[in-house]
Design a protein around this motif. Sequence first.
Motif, PDB file in Angstrom:
ATOM      1  N   PHE A 105      25.887  21.669  31.425  1.00 20.26           N
ATOM      2  CA  PHE A 105      26.158  22.268  29.860  1.00 20.26           C
ATOM      3  C   PHE A 105      27.289  23.511  30.100  1.00 20.26           C
ATOM      4  N   GLU A 106      27.312  23.990  31.204  1.00 22.75           N
ATOM      5  CA  GLU A 106      28.225  25.231  31.217  1.00 22.75           C
ATOM      6  C   GLU A 106      29.743  24.961  31.544  1.00 22.75           C
ATOM      7  N   GLU A 154      17.053  17.394  27.986  1.00 20.56           N
ATOM      8  CA  GLU A 154      15.567  18.079  28.389  1.00 20.56           C
ATOM      9  C   GLU A 154      14.432  17.588  27.675  1.00 20.56           C
ATOM     10  N   TYR A 179      14.559  16.668  33.298  1.00 24.03           N
ATOM     11  CA  TYR A 179      16.029  16.734  32.821  1.00 24.03           C
ATOM     12  C   TYR A 179      16.630  15.362  33.308  1.00 24.03           C
ATOM     13  N   GLU A 189      17.035  20.911  36.809  1.00 21.23           N
ATOM     14  CA  GLU A 189      17.221  21.722  35.860  1.00 21.23           C
ATOM     15  C   GLU A 189      18.565  22.461  36.094  1.00 21.23           C
ATOM     16  N   ALA A 190      18.871  22.938  37.342  1.00 20.74           N
ATOM     17  CA  ALA A 190      20.108  23.415  37.633  1.00 20.74           C
ATOM     18  C   ALA A 190      21.295  22.564  37.450  1.00 20.74           C
ATOM     19  N   GLU A 191      21.320  21.305  37.795  1.00 18.16           N
ATOM     20  CA  GLU A 191      22.219  20.325  37.309  1.00 18.16           C
ATOM     21  C   GLU A 191      22.528  20.177  35.881  1.00 18.16           C
ATOM     22  N   HIS A 192      21.446  20.069  35.341  1.00 21.22           N
ATOM     23  CA  HIS A 192      21.459  20.167  33.747  1.00 21.22           C
ATOM     24  C   HIS A 192      22.215  21.213  33.334  1.00 21.22           C
ATOM     25  N   ASP A 193      21.830  22.523  33.577  1.00 18.93           N
ATOM     26  CA  ASP A 193      22.377  23.728  33.200  1.00 18.93           C
ATOM     27  C   ASP A 193      24.069  23.800  33.666  1.00 18.93           C
ATOM     28  N   TYR A 194      24.225  23.216  34.835  1.00 19.23           N
ATOM     29  CA  TYR A 194      25.606  23.336  35.465  1.00 19.23           C
ATOM     30  C   TYR A 194      26.481  22.550  34.473  1.00 19.23           C
ATOM     31  N   ASP A 201      17.112  18.794  21.928  1.00 16.04           N
ATOM     32  CA  ASP A 201      16.687  18.381  23.350  1.00 16.04           C
ATOM     33  C   ASP A 201      18.095  17.838  24.103  1.00 16.04           C
TER      34      ASP A 201
END
Length: 200
Positions: free
Chosen positions: A57-58, A86, A95, A50-55, A68
């Motif tokens: 995205f940002e 996701e 993810y 999840e952290a890699e996915h959100d990183y 998704d």
Amino acid sequence: MIPSSIRKVYQGAADRRQMFRMFDRHKERPNRVEDNATALYSGEWFEIGEAEHDYMFEILPPLWMRGDMFAMREFLTGCITSVFFELKIDERIRYFHGYCDLGDRQSPERMRAAIVERESRPVRAMTREERLDHIWSSTHDPYRGYADWRFPAAERGKRIVIVYGQDRSHDFRLLDRLTDAEIAVKLPVHLRYLPDAIAA
């Protein structure tokens, strides 16, 4: 080189270091500047956290978002770009990263369907190709490469990895010619004895 098809290239969830390494896991290929790498990358996917996915995205505003999934606005080659997913699989959010050919509008949806189908298997198993791709993805550059002048002309450019003998000798061998025993030695212990999966 690798045929263009949807395929899992790493077992388990990649951490950030491994994720960035796999974004360009074919960077050492011969004729990198001249060749069209669309078929090489299109369809490759692997799990991330999840952290890699959100990183990701940002980092930049996405090219697009669809429920998704979202696509990166920077293209790797041709119409190939990173699409991040996701997905709820077996009541758990997971993810994934995949390379999709956006020249084909249905490519992301096909990728999503393939990931869900692959990860919903009731029995954990791996195909021979998944084993070889995991070995390639997890082997560091000094221990892998592409067949050069030492190999017959018909084999040049194919993926190779170092294989160690019982007498501590070592040499490069074609990845797709590894024996089952050689594959098992190169896999992490928790993946060595998984049953064979039937390729989709």
